[in-house]
Design a protein around this motif. Structure first.
Motif, PDB file in Angstrom:
ATOM      1  N   GLY A   5       0.795  -1.229   0.000  1.00  0.00           N
ATOM      2  CA  GLY A   5       0.000   0.000   0.000  1.00  0.00           C
ATOM      3  C   GLY A   5       0.817   1.263   0.000  1.00  0.00           C
ATOM      4  N   PHE A  46      -0.514   4.216  -2.190  1.00  0.00           N
ATOM      5  CA  PHE A  46      -1.970   4.345  -2.107  1.00  0.00           C
ATOM      6  C   PHE A  46      -2.426   5.725  -2.563  1.00  0.00           C
ATOM      7  N   ASP A  47      -3.335   5.734  -3.531  1.00  0.00           N
ATOM      8  CA  ASP A  47      -3.936   6.971  -4.031  1.00  0.00           C
ATOM      9  C   ASP A  47      -5.436   6.743  -4.118  1.00  0.00           C
ATOM     10  N   PRO A  48      -6.209   7.219  -3.151  1.00  0.00           N
ATOM     11  CA  PRO A  48      -7.647   6.914  -3.123  1.00  0.00           C
ATOM     12  C   PRO A  48      -8.400   7.390  -4.353  1.00  0.00           C
ATOM     13  N   SER A  70      -3.516   0.913  -4.470  1.00  0.00           N
ATOM     14  CA  SER A  70      -4.766   1.340  -3.853  1.00  0.00           C
ATOM     15  C   SER A  70      -5.722   0.163  -3.683  1.00  0.00           C
TER      16      SER A  70
END
Length: 555
Positions: free
Chosen positions: A455, A458-460, A528
């Motif tokens: 993660g 992670f890029d929402p 993500s």
């Protein structure tokens, strides 16, 4: 943005709109007013609220006008992408993709605490359940209460309450006499007494008592003395077995309360004195009575008979006062279907002490459980004689399947448990379906790790697929479901939620890859999705823990 953050934002926007109107400042905004729902048509947004319609009439305004003011305030929240007012005053809220996707990382960081709340913070609850007489193995009704009661305790604690699991140990009265007499008859090779207990377990316990305490039996010169030996050691043996079976079923108690103690420690006498001081006791024909009709009961109840002997109800009164004197705010009793007629007198008794029915005293009534195999009812347990026991159920399907099947239905309904279904490895088996979804999340984790995916990137905002939106929506629901399950005393809501979550996860799994195909590079979306997978895994595990079922790594 978490559900709690969105709810707080909605509350603040509503507060501002109400304060502008006459009488609005005095209105309280409760939890029910702030409930958010998922729109049936996802084109209408991520969340919907009817809060404007709940308050508009009370401040003399049009619901749509009030909704528009609330919506305008919500639009100023950076995490909110759009807000629309629909129909007579529904507020539809769409979150920014990044704000919606950020929930996945929040869940992972919260870990096993995700889903916990403070709805019952500060409440000290005594939860009494099972409480089967130590005259035989736990039957199916007791098994249901064991599973439901233990799961309810877990849910109440998740909502912030202090919970004491209590077992009321009935070692006083005629049923124990009949049990001891049945053991003695088995020891002497006599037929089971007409009002006694049958089944292989009676002979097993009688033999165990005789083998362990030959001196005590030899010293007992009369039948009555022999019966007392079997009463003392037989009850001890039977209750030891009950506790062991419950432990194997993952049910343990904080307190084992002996019925005899309320008669020996003065609890009954103190209760009578307290009720008399309150003016709710009267004497008639030498007996002591509770004025229970003053509190809705169908007749007044005898507490102490004219011969000075306490009634069974006297023990209930002493026991309730004992609980309250131990500092419990709420006394929650879980009773079998055959106790339905007992509710009125129990509630009247609580009110006679000055307490509030359904608050200080709460009673849940459980309905029957039926077992089915090959389409036919399962009715007989060889060891117990005429009943199916907890042990039979665990032997047939295992602890996980047994607990899940007993918890997933409302206690207000009779349930039929299909033994064939519960041992099947198909999606029709609800416990297998949920456990398999969790095992799948762990397989995804292992495969991702082998490909170097974690993660870290992670890029929402990359979680844009419709199944990702659906899965995030389901994950967001978990704290609300736990809170409702606690407040309504309905742990089955958690099990049903898990089935919906498993379905959402499987749809996402079928459409979104955590591992890139072929030689495609690892991108932020894969990182993500790895986090989203871990979030789903965590919530499935947290939910299964609340119903006392294992979350397997492999299946």
């Amino acid at each position: 943005m978490t559900d709690a953050t969105l709810t707080s934002t909605l509350a603040a926007a509503t507060r501002t709109a109400l304060d502008r109107r006459d009488g609005g400042a005095e209105l309280q905004i409760g939890d029910d007013d702030l409930k958010l729902e998922r729109p049936r048509n996802r084109d209408h947004g991520d969340w919907a609220s009817n809060i404007a319609m709940r308050f508009a009439k009370r401040v003399g305004t049009n619901p749509r006008e009030l909704a528009n003011e609330i919506a305008e305030a919500l639009r100023a929240e950076p995490s909110v992408k759009a807000v629309e007012v629909a129909g007579p005053g529904f507020i539809n809220i769409t979150l920014d993709e990044a704000a919606a996707g950020a929930l996945a990382l929040e869940i992972v960081e919260a870990g096993e605490k995700f889903g916990n709340g403070a709805q019952l913070a500060g409440r000290n609850i005594n939860l009494e359940f099972v409480s089967a007489n130590p005259t035989g193995p736990i039957h199916l009704g007791g098994a249901r209460w064991a599973a439901v009661g233990d799961s309810l305790a877990r849910v109440l604690r998740a909502a912030g309450a202090e919970v004491t699991r209590e077992y009321y140990f009935n070692d006083h009265g005629a049923q124990i006499d009949r049990f001891a007499n049945s053991l003695l008859a088995a020891h002497l090779g006599e037929p089971t007494p007409e009002d006694g207990y049958g089944g292989d377990y009676i002979h097993e316990i009688a033999a165990e008592v005789a083998a362990a305490h030959p001196e005590a039996l030899a010293a007992a010169e009369t039948r009555e003395a022999q019966q007392e030996v079997f009463r003392k050691y037989g009850v001890e043996q039977m209750f030891g077995e009950i506790k062991q079976k419950l432990h194997e079923f993952r049910v343990d108690f904080d307190v084992f309360f002996h019925e005899d103690s309320v008669h020996e420690d003065g609890s009954v006498e103190r209760a009578v004195e307290r009720l008399r001081a309150l003016g709710n006791i009267f004497d008639d024909e030498g007996a002591v009575w509770l004025r229970s009709t003053d509190f809705g009961d169908d007749k007044d109840r005898v507490i102490i008979r004219s011969n000075g002997e306490p009634t069974y109800f006297a023990g209930d009164i002493g026991y309730y006062l004992n609980k309250r004197d131990r500092g419990f705010d709420e006394c929650l009793y879980m009773l079998g279907a055959d106790h339905h007629g007992y509710v009125g007198r129990m509630m009247a008794m609580a009110q006679a002490f000055g307490d509030t029915a359904n608050e200080h005293m709460q009673i849940l009534i459980g309905q029957m459980v039926n077992l089915v195999r090959d389409g036919q009812p399962v009715r007989m347990s060889k060891r117990a004689g005429t009943i199916v026991t907890l042990d039979d159920l665990m032997d047939a399907v295992g602890v996980d399947a047994a607990r899940y099947a007993l918890v997933r239905s409302s206690t207000n309904s009779t349930i039929d448990i299909d033994l064939d279904l519960l041992v099947s490895r198909t999606n029709d088996n609800p416990v297998y379906y949920v456990q398999y979804a969790h095992a799948r999340t762990r397989a995804v984790n292992r495969n991702a790790s082998e490909h170097g995916i974690d993660g870290a990137n992670f890029d929402p905002a990359t979680l844009t697929h419709e199944t990702e939106n659906e899965l995030l929506g389901q994950l967001r629901e978990f704290p609300r479901i736990v809170g409702i399950a606690a407040l309504e005393r309905e742990p089955h809501r958690v099990a049903r939620y898990l089935e919906d979550l498993a379905a959402a996860y499987n749809r996402w799994y079928d459409n979104c890859r955590v591992i890139p195909q072929g030689d495609d590079p690892v991108e932020a979306v894969h990182s993500s999705r790895y986090v989203l997978n871990e979030a789903a895994s965590q919530v499935l595990r947290n939910g299964l823990t609340l119903v006392g079922v294992d979350a397997p790594e492999r299946m």
